[in-house]
Design an enzyme around this catalytic site. Structure first.
Site, PDB file in Angstrom:
ATOM      1  CG  ASP A  21      -2.051   0.931   1.168  1.00  9.64           C
ATOM      2  OD1 ASP A  21      -2.281   1.508   0.090  1.00  9.64           O
ATOM      3  OD2 ASP A  21      -2.736   1.116   2.190  1.00  9.64           O
ATOM      4  N   GLY A  24       0.629   5.579  -4.294  1.00 11.64           N
ATOM      5  CA  GLY A  24       0.092   6.888  -4.676  1.00 11.64           C
ATOM      6  C   GLY A  24       0.563   7.977  -3.732  1.00 11.64           C
ATOM      7  CD1 TRP A  26       7.663   6.619  -1.326  1.00  9.88           C
ATOM      8  CD2 TRP A  26       7.500   7.003  -3.534  1.00  9.88           C
ATOM      9  NE1 TRP A  26       8.943   6.725  -1.829  1.00  9.88           N
ATOM     10  CE2 TRP A  26       8.868   6.955  -3.189  1.00  9.88           C
ATOM     11  CE3 TRP A  26       7.156   7.231  -4.871  1.00  9.88           C
ATOM     12  CZ2 TRP A  26       9.882   7.129  -4.120  1.00  9.88           C
ATOM     13  CZ3 TRP A  26       8.166   7.399  -5.804  1.00  9.88           C
ATOM     14  CH2 TRP A  26       9.520   7.362  -5.431  1.00  9.88           C
ATOM     15  NE  ARG A  34      -3.465   7.169  -7.559  1.00  9.19           N
ATOM     16  CZ  ARG A  34      -3.447   6.707  -6.311  1.00  9.19           C
ATOM     17  NH1 ARG A  34      -3.224   7.535  -5.312  1.00  9.19           N
ATOM     18  NH2 ARG A  34      -3.673   5.440  -6.074  1.00  9.19           N
ATOM     19  CG  HIS A  38       0.854   2.375  -9.327  1.00  6.49           C
ATOM     20  ND1 HIS A  38       0.544   1.961  -8.045  1.00  6.49           N
ATOM     21  CD2 HIS A  38      -0.228   3.082  -9.746  1.00  6.49           C
ATOM     22  CE1 HIS A  38      -0.657   2.408  -7.716  1.00  6.49           C
ATOM     23  NE2 HIS A  38      -1.142   3.098  -8.732  1.00  6.49           N
ATOM     24  CG  LEU A 132       9.989 -16.615  -3.011  1.00  4.62           C
ATOM     25  CD1 LEU A 132      10.435 -15.838  -1.783  1.00  4.62           C
ATOM     26  CD2 LEU A 132       9.546 -15.632  -4.090  1.00  4.62           C
ATOM     27  NE  ARG A 189      -3.317  -1.709   4.031  1.00  4.51           N
ATOM     28  CZ  ARG A 189      -4.541  -1.800   3.525  1.00  4.51           C
ATOM     29  NH1 ARG A 189      -5.349  -2.750   3.925  1.00  4.51           N
ATOM     30  NH2 ARG A 189      -4.954  -0.947   2.627  1.00  4.51           N
ATOM     31  CB  ILE A 196      -7.660  -7.833   6.367  1.00  9.72           C
ATOM     32  CG1 ILE A 196      -7.190  -7.998   7.822  1.00  9.72           C
ATOM     33  CG2 ILE A 196      -7.353  -9.090   5.576  1.00  9.72           C
ATOM     34  CD1 ILE A 196      -5.714  -8.158   8.023  1.00  9.72           C
ATOM     35  CB  SER A 197      -8.027  -4.338   2.004  1.00 15.43           C
ATOM     36  OG  SER A 197      -7.853  -3.168   2.761  1.00 15.43           O
ATOM     37  CD  GLU A 208       2.044 -13.603  15.369  1.00 18.83           C
ATOM     38  OE1 GLU A 208       1.828 -12.448  15.757  1.00 18.83           O
ATOM     39  OE2 GLU A 208       1.750 -14.607  16.045  1.00 18.83           O
TER      40      GLU A 208
HETATM   41  C1  FPP Z   1      -1.542   0.367  -3.587  1.00 15.10           C
HETATM   42  O1  FPP Z   1      -1.120   1.714  -3.512  1.00 15.10           O
HETATM   43  C2  FPP Z   1      -0.873  -0.291  -4.703  1.00 15.10           C
HETATM   44  C3  FPP Z   1      -1.494  -0.779  -5.819  1.00 15.10           C
HETATM   45  C4  FPP Z   1      -2.937  -0.725  -6.035  1.00 15.10           C
HETATM   46  C5  FPP Z   1      -0.699  -1.401  -6.909  1.00 15.10           C
HETATM   47  C6  FPP Z   1       0.425  -2.275  -6.445  1.00 15.10           C
HETATM   48  C7  FPP Z   1       1.143  -2.823  -7.568  1.00 15.10           C
HETATM   49  C8  FPP Z   1       2.495  -2.931  -7.630  1.00 15.10           C
HETATM   50  C9  FPP Z   1       3.393  -2.531  -6.537  1.00 15.10           C
HETATM   51  C10 FPP Z   1       3.150  -3.505  -8.833  1.00 15.10           C
HETATM   52  C11 FPP Z   1       2.676  -4.870  -9.103  1.00 15.10           C
HETATM   53  C12 FPP Z   1       3.506  -5.600 -10.015  1.00 15.10           C
HETATM   54  C13 FPP Z   1       3.015  -6.546 -10.863  1.00 15.10           C
HETATM   55  C14 FPP Z   1       3.958  -7.444 -11.484  1.00 15.10           C
HETATM   56  C15 FPP Z   1       1.588  -6.702 -11.185  1.00 15.10           C
HETATM   57  P1  FPP Z   1      -2.222   2.845  -3.689  1.00 15.10           P
HETATM   58  O2  FPP Z   1      -2.324   3.166  -5.135  1.00 15.10           O
HETATM   59  O3  FPP Z   1      -3.493   2.383  -3.050  1.00 15.10           O
HETATM   60  O4  FPP Z   1      -1.560   4.021  -2.904  1.00 15.10           O
HETATM   61  P2  FPP Z   1      -2.337   5.112  -2.016  1.00 15.10           P
HETATM   62  O5  FPP Z   1      -3.089   4.359  -0.964  1.00 15.10           O
HETATM   63  O6  FPP Z   1      -1.215   5.925  -1.453  1.00 15.10           O
HETATM   64  O7  FPP Z   1      -3.218   5.861  -2.950  1.00 15.10           O
END
Ligand code: FPP
Length: 246
Positions: A21, A24, A26, A34, A38, A132, A189, A196-197, A208
């Protein structure tokens, strides 16, 4: 003793899950779009996957796109749909070297065809790898996962293939996307939210939980070790009494 050496002499969890999480937020803090968050998040996933593999974690489940994320603006969804292909391009060689297997959990029918093809290709290409297992949860939601399992079990019951007494935890586990993965030890998280969403609800029963303040792009090797250190200091009882072993 350094934090890393201390953690490495302790119990290393077999399966960890991460809600990545804060991409955006960050980016916003840095006046960047945003989507840039990602991009950084995706790069960080590559780094953290390698670290987890290096220290002997067997499976890493990550929440990359939820069944609810389709509500986001089209531009952001388009960007997120391109990430798996970018991920494949930039990490092919490294994942091969590190013997990392990749699987995807979630619905597949709502993706653009090229994403569906990529998922099949990546799973097929990496299926015999011994390192892994990176489980990318993409169009994933626990309610959907559990309901799909319940429907499949009901179908078998209706056909007379199983009896009511056969419906138990093991049967349910074998109908979840995570059926090949070890029990989930730890959920992390990032970004300070403590929810937990709709992520791995069944699998989390005895895991844990660790909530980190850092946004996902800033959750680096050191932060992971801090989370593992915290995990190792806990006394997991699985419903038993203090001192019980797993
Ligand atoms: C949540 O941050 C993040 C996401 C919805 C996307 C996560 C995806 C990646 C890190 C890349 C995944 C890689 C592959 C290979 C599919 P947010 O956008 O909810 O951030 P915010 O809460 O600050 O708005």
């Amino acid at each position: 003793m350094s934090l890393e050496s201390r953690v490495l002499t302790g119990y290393i969890p077999k399966h960890i899950a991460i809600i990545m999480d804060g991409n955006g937020r960050w980016a916003k803090k840095r006046n960047l779009p945003r989507t840039f968050g990602h991009k950084k998040g995706s790069e960080n996933l590559k780094n953290i996957t390698s670290v987890c593999n290096e220290i002997g974690i067997k499976a890493l489940s990550v929440y990359a796109f939820s069944t609810e994320n389709w509500k986001r603006p089209k531009e952001e969804i388009d960007y997120l749909m391109d990430l798996p292909s970018e991920f494949e391009e930039t990490f092919k060689g490294k994942f091969k070297e590190e013997d990392i297997r990749v699987i995807f959990s979630g619905r597949r029918d709502r993706f653009p065809v090229k994403v569906q093809e990529l998922i099949n290709r990546v799973e097929e290409k990496t299926k015999d790898r011994q390192g892994l297992i990176l489980n990318i949860c993409f169009d994933y939601g626990s309610y959907t996962e559990i309901l799909e399992g319940v429907k499949a079990i009901s179908e078998s019951y209706k056909k007379g293939e199983i009896k009511l007494e056969d419906i138990n935890e093991d049967l349910m586990n074998s109908h979840l996307y995570t059926k090949e993965l070890p029990k989930l030890d730890l959920l992390i998280r990032t970004s300070g939210e403590e929810r937990i969403s709709n992520f791995l609800l069944w699998q989390l029963a005895y895991s844990e939980l660790f909530f980190a303040k850092k946004h996902w792009p800033a959750f680096n090797r050191k932060e992971l070790f801090k989370a593992l250190d915290n995990f190792q200091k806990r006394n997991r009882r699985f419903g038993g009494l203090k001192g019980d072993k797993k």
